[in-house]
Design an enzyme around this catalytic site. Sequence first.
Site, PDB file in Angstrom:
ATOM      1  CE1 TYR A  62      -6.160  -1.394  -1.816  1.00 16.64           C
ATOM      2  CE2 TYR A  62      -4.053  -2.554  -1.807  1.00 16.64           C
ATOM      3  CZ  TYR A  62      -4.820  -1.445  -1.471  1.00 16.64           C
ATOM      4  OH  TYR A  62      -4.239  -0.402  -0.799  1.00 16.64           O
ATOM      5  CB  SER A 110      -1.460   0.219  -3.145  1.00 16.53           C
ATOM      6  OG  SER A 110      -0.796  -0.845  -2.481  1.00 16.53           O
TER       7      SER A 110
END
Length: 279
Positions: A164, A152
Amino acid sequence: MIERRGRVEGKVAIVTGAGSTPGPGMATGRACAIVLAREGARVLLADIDRERAESTREIIEKEGGTAAVFAGDMTEAADCDAMVRAAVEAFGTVDVLVNNIGVAVAGNVVDTSEADWDRVLDLSLRTMFLAGKSAVPVMAAKGSGAIVNIGSISASRGGNYVGYAAAKGGVNALTVDMAYSHGRQGIRVNAIAPGHITTPLLYSVTGVTPETEYRQRLAAASGPLGTNGDGWDVGWAAAFLASDEARWITGVVLPVDGGAMSVTPLMMAPGLRAEPPPA
Ligand SMILES: NC(=O)c1ccc[n+]([C@@H]2O[C@H](COP(=O)([O-])OP(=O)(O)OC[C@H]3O[C@@H](n4cnc5c(N)ncnc54)[C@H](O)[C@@H]3O)[C@@H](O)[C@H]2O)c1
């Protein structure tokens, strides 16, 4: 006219998290699986939720592709081993591994709980380590393979998703280290870093629906193109990186983000675009 062979014709692929969060839009894992099948691969669809993977299989088989389902928890080493064995039993080998599982929980370092930190790291990073551990020996034994890790842009751009971001930074590091260690075994390892794409996961995390103005705002803020990306954009990039067309590409992190990583965020803010002085 020359007929084009599929990009991954004859190859066997595993996609982890090949089902989808329920809801509108196309998930990246499902898209990777469908595109790989359209491009000629036989695909093992691995997911903790059998029904979700079965739905992907139905789509692939309706289009005339070949797929099988493996239900298991990719945070467990035994399940990752069983997943690779299932691919070998069903289709004879493993040529391609797409590591797609990942989950985001919003929060900074203070308000993120230890439980959420562990869960996000386990799903988004440990799954890739374990699936690689099981798949690499099969690829190394025949001297070829391609691994695509779904990362990501959150690995390099802050956004209040501390666990994350750390996990996706880990995905990038895992990618280059594996590329180095297994290059001489004929295994290429690359990552894709999607921007904010309109997947069922995004809609469920943000609580919005595709009909809302959110989609337009997301497009406008996303980068130079000013358009929305979706799971298919990741699927096409994964199929390319998995294919022999990418035979000299390893250790890269490819942003699939409408150009978000290429632009100063300030320039995306309304009214702040730099214009040339009036003539
Ligand atoms: N949507 C975005 O904007 C965006 C942006 C950047 C990166 N990504 C990345 O895309 C990837 C996920 O995309 P998606 O759209 O396929 O997500 P998704 O959540 O819709 O699908 C993932 C699948 O993984 C399965 N799964 C969850 N835990 C599992 C486990 N322990 N073992 C096996 N399967 C498990 C789920 O059942 C689900 O079907 C993630 O890595 C995410 O970080 C998404």
